[in-house]
Write an enzyme that holds these catalytic residues in place. Structure first.
Site, PDB file in Angstrom:
ATOM      1  N   GLU A 190     107.534  37.043  66.975  1.00 43.99           N
ATOM      2  CA  GLU A 190     105.918  38.384  65.930  1.00 43.99           C
ATOM      3  C   GLU A 190     106.105  39.124  64.884  1.00 43.99           C
ATOM      4  O   GLU A 190     105.677  39.860  64.325  1.00 43.99           O
ATOM      5  CB  GLU A 190     106.851  39.732  66.848  1.00 43.99           C
ATOM      6  N   HIS A 217     109.274  46.926  63.817  1.00 43.54           N
ATOM      7  CA  HIS A 217     108.923  46.553  65.498  1.00 43.54           C
ATOM      8  C   HIS A 217     110.189  46.242  66.316  1.00 43.54           C
ATOM      9  O   HIS A 217     110.876  46.041  65.678  1.00 43.54           O
ATOM     10  CB  HIS A 217     107.786  44.758  65.786  1.00 43.54           C
ATOM     11  N   HIS A 271     111.895  48.583  70.612  1.00 43.78           N
ATOM     12  CA  HIS A 271     111.440  48.813  71.643  1.00 43.78           C
ATOM     13  C   HIS A 271     112.408  50.395  72.629  1.00 43.78           C
ATOM     14  O   HIS A 271     112.767  49.674  73.715  1.00 43.78           O
ATOM     15  CB  HIS A 271     111.152  47.380  72.509  1.00 43.78           C
ATOM     16  N   HIS A 286     105.643  48.054  76.044  1.00 41.71           N
ATOM     17  CA  HIS A 286     106.104  47.351  74.756  1.00 41.71           C
ATOM     18  C   HIS A 286     108.041  47.732  73.922  1.00 41.71           C
ATOM     19  O   HIS A 286     108.409  47.561  74.045  1.00 41.71           O
ATOM     20  CB  HIS A 286     104.942  46.296  74.326  1.00 41.71           C
TER      21      HIS A 286
END
Lengths: 263, 263, 263, 263
Positions: C96, C115, C117, C183
């Site tokens: 990613e 990024h 979660h 997500h």
């Protein structure tokens, strides 16, 4: 309190030394799985994990009746799928080893079983509420999580008889996870890294889903199609599963002095 | 801040050395129970635990007025069931030792008492909501958890008078646990391992039950019959209670350097 | 499990040594950002963080595909904004990384991307509920937190294609944060201290807001005007941001033995 | 990130050495209060605590602008009630020291002030919900917890001007605690042990009360009469307050290596 489970390390340890390399590696990995599940707060004193013997599909490896925190290679027993201890030892096995044997017998494509009681699943189990995937790492739950409530009378909600083991395996069916009402859950997977990932993400998905559900808001769960792809790529793909296992091992090594030099 | 509770180790320690072995072992075990309850987050600065003297049913062992985290064998006092300190010492006892004496007097079949304030029970106590078993390890709660609300005026909600001690023992009756409104709970058990298990699982059961209750969903609690069997087999059976105690001891040894070599 | 991501420290390490001082400092800081985000419970095995190369606006620094807990300077790759690895190495990048390149390309005034979660944002993302600032340190959220739900079919909800990277950057637009349904979230900031502060306070603001929202009570969020001022003064002002970064670094040094002597 | 708050230990440290014993002891105690509040999770990078100078009622002691985790005796400044730094130093004070001076000026019977942002109070502050005592250790809240919402425009919700300091002191009035909407709380007490106990039990009472309130069940709070007695006996009485302070100190010594040998 005296130690009623006297350790016979020479016996179990000596027998393991004579096993093929694949079996010895499985023993090492199931020890690490015990420690990870303890370190991540998934198991406390109770609950257990097993792995199928890679050189004999009719037996599995599991610790004697101690807490996952304490498990070492010398505590691992070889047990057959009916729950009979194969290792020549006086060490006491878990009463609920019957769960592991029955599920491994019914699911020849699977090789690892978890039984535990973490808090996050209990509210679902006592209110008949289906657990559903709310995140990409909860994707493995997409085929449904049935709730078992067919306990043997007089067994104190423990699964210890051959008949109930068979009922458990039948109830799990082709699912990866089922709940036991007012008790906990069983999980099955292809291997220990996937099993450990399933236990941790079941806990996290259940926690998030319950918080979401308390709001009463309409919720968009993963569709079966996106869940299947997420499970195969984002959860059980080689890259994420390797990264997760390495991470959990690194944490065990940092937190548990006796595991610091684990190869 | 000066230490107003000066330690007289020679006095208490010397007296304990002359006791029979069973009494000395009880002292060791109540020290460990203090440490476990601190280590597992059940007790903080306040709250206390006691065990009946195995060689004199009319006295019990309990720490002087310090936090459970700090308790060593030299801090343990012998106290009679009216709350009078038997140990020849200037060390100060807990004001609420009266709870322990009164309950041990009223329950000759029981030998260990807990008093604490963990957060999980308070919402039940102030909303008059019955705690009920939602898991097999909460099974010991099946006979009900009454809520005490008959405080002595002017005592600041503390239980320190002989009269109130008797009211407390009467209110507890034949239950294992009762709550004190806006304050905490008392627990009684046959021995310290069962008492510690009861405190930890009361906390966990209450937490899970409150989360469940917030959903408004119909909930299936353990039936009295299955709870009784679960208590006897899955919670207080020799195998689970030994495994739990060993586990909590192992955690104390890992986390508290001064307990590392505890025999 | 074998280590499928073999380390090539000489390669990455040697290349970094030849970089200008500003680039080497950025590498050090992105290592520390990884450790802080791990230590504060914001990232576990998954998720990642990046910083733009201060001497080449068209590349950024990011760890190879390992958990943030394990990252050292030798694990940092140089990657261009299309996601191609510039470092001469066999080390594997995150799938990613495409998110980071696409956002840095679209936001030339920004230099750091996150990024992850963490659980706190998921309930908002699956119920289409806007995150709004409830505290002065959540003030940076005042321009809104849109929710992305335009996943590439068959990618398992991962953002790995150039097209989806562009969609992500377009969806984020001029916001600092957006959620990815089921997500996690992406965050962008001017520099790593602000990025880390944003991740931690997003988690905390989301947790508090959800608890508040469960009550159904009318809630006074920060007005846009007071949020803007709070962001500039109380959150991203020199004094608070320096104090926060120093604090997180101090905690990393205390908790991670291999970081104890970090300059 | 460079350290913009250069330490001048010789200056502050040398000045403290010349102070009377009571002042030096107050400095030691405010250092310990900082560490306790950090160790118990009440303060993170932000927030601060102060104590009145026992030999000069017109000044107070407070750390320079660093996180409570890092505070040592050499970081403590002497500040007057208008917020001017008395210590001859270049060390930077907290911007919000104005809160401490204004409250100490308005409350001559009080000697210690806390300002912090822990999550538990925020939902009350943004929904205009009164905090009320649900436990005997939350008893000190019985006179009410007003919510301040009269921020100076353009200050980013920080309290930094003399005028707003006076408004804050007026709003607090004769209460022990008030909340700042969307920001946190201020607490005042007779001394540091009572202040620390108030901060910790405010957090715990707020957490429990919010969980209770989510159920919608009718709740029995402490009556003013029983709360007043509980505060005087069960919370601020010599025995409980000494036990609590000793316990928090013991935990600091266990968890913070540099505090291990604190006298």
């Amino acid at each position: 309190m005296t130690d009623s489970f006297s350790r016979s390390p020479m016996i179990a340890g000596e027998q393991a030394k004579k096993m093929p390399k694949a079996a010895r590696e499985a023993i090492q990995q199931v020890v690490m799985a015990n420690r990870i599940l303890s370190n991540e707060g998934i198991l406390d004193a109770l609950g257990h994990v097993s792995v199928r013997n890679p050189v004999n599909a009719d037996t599995f490896f599991q610790a004697r009746s101690i807490s996952p925190l304490e498990v070492t290679p010398e505590d691992i027993l070889e047990i057959d799928l009916d729950g009979d201890v194969v290792t020549q030892t006086t060490m006491k096995p878990y009463g609920e080893r019957i769960i592991h044997g029955a599920i491994l017998k019914a699911r020849p494509e699977m090789n690892a079983v978890f039984h535990g009681h973490f808090a996050a699943v209990i509210p679902f189990s006592v209110t008949n509420t289906p657990i559903r995937p709310v995140t990409h790492v909860g994707s493995f739950l997409y085929q449904g999580v049935p709730i078992y409530d067919d306990y043997e009378p007089g067994e104190g909600m423990l699964i210890r008889t051959k008949h109930e083991g068979e009922r458990i395996a039948r109830h799990l069916g082709q699912h990866r996870v089922h709940l036991l009402r007012g008790h906990g859950c069983n999980i099955v997977a292809e291997n220990l890294p996937r099993l450990v990932a399933s236990a941790i993400h079941l806990r996290d998905n259940a926690t998030i889903q319950w918080q979401t559900l308390l709001s009463g808001k309409e919720t968009k769960y993963l569709s079966p199609g996106e869940a299947k792809a997420a499970m195969e790529i984002a959860l059980f793909g080689a890259s994420p599963i390797d990264r997760m296992w390495r991470y959990w091992v690194a944490r065990v090594k940092r937190n548990m002095p006796d595991m610091k030099d684990w190869k």
